[in-house]
Design a protein around this motif. Structure first.
Motif: not given
Length: 207
Positions: A64-70, A75-81, A94-102, A105-111
């Motif tokens: 599994m791949g996991f991405v944790v947001l800060d 609120p206006g920070a770029a997704p990578a930041d 490792r190949r699952f990390l971009p999917k987790a990142a997506a 990022a969508a969760h943060r943008r959409l609320g």
């Protein structure tokens, strides 16, 4: 940081550390690694479980791949930041990390969870969006996971988020007892420059 849990390798890394007042980068990485070991044990147990015994069905793969947001990112920070860190469980994670990142990022943008929008509100997505969920938000902390079924991803993400929130709270309480009464969460206790700048225009006392 690399570790193992059973036969599954755990790797964790921190991109940004908003908790330097109480945790070094190494200590935060170690914390993510420790929590990753718990997820590794869960992934291994659920992947190896016979049909009918795993509560959410057998996991398709031992990775599994996991991405944790800060949660402190502006609120206006770029997704990578806005990424606090990431971790992988298993040798093929490792190949699952971009999917987790997506998903994150969508969760943060959409609320809210991207797993809802992909079914009910595709007009909120757009070119390049990931077509699956889920991600979890626990008390403002967003974690996304990928590689299993959507429900299994959601469960593992929610457990990591909940456990990280609890651990950070415990570390903060310990910090407060070490430091005693303070105004600012900083080593020197000085006013951070960004807040001083917000009121630097205010006239000083009359001569």
């Amino acid at each position: 940081m690399t570790s193992t849990a059973g036969t599954l390798r755990v790797e964790a890394a921190v991109r940004r550390n908003p908790y330097r007042y109480m945790l070094t980068d190494t200590e935060l990485t170690d914390l993510l690694t420790d929590l990753g070991r718990r997820r590794a044990a869960s992934v291994l147990r659920n992947h190896a479980a016979p049909e009918g015994e795993a509560p959410r069905g057998p996991y398709p793969r031992p990775a599994m791949g996991f991405v944790v947001l800060d949660p402190t990112a502006e609120p206006g920070a770029a997704p990578a930041d806005a990424v606090l860190g990431a971790l992988t469980v298993g040798d093929d994670a490792r190949r699952f990390l971009p999917k987790a990142a997506a998903k994150a990022a969508a969760h943060r943008r959409l609320g809210g969870n991207n797993g809802v929008s992909v079914h009910t509100d595709p007009h909120l997505l757009g070119t390049g969006a990931f077509r699956y969920g889920h991600s979890a938000e626990v008390r403002g902390l967003i974690v996304a996971a990928s590689s299993q079924t959507t429900d299994q991803d959601l469960y593992e993400a929610s457990r990591l988020a909940a456990e990280l929130v609890e651990e950070l709270g415990a570390r903060h309480r310990a910090y407060e007892w070490r430091r005693g009464e303070t105004d600012w969460l900083s080593p020197a206790g000085d006013v951070p420059p960004e807040y001083a700048a917000m009121v630097s225009w205010f006239p000083g006392p009359a001569a």
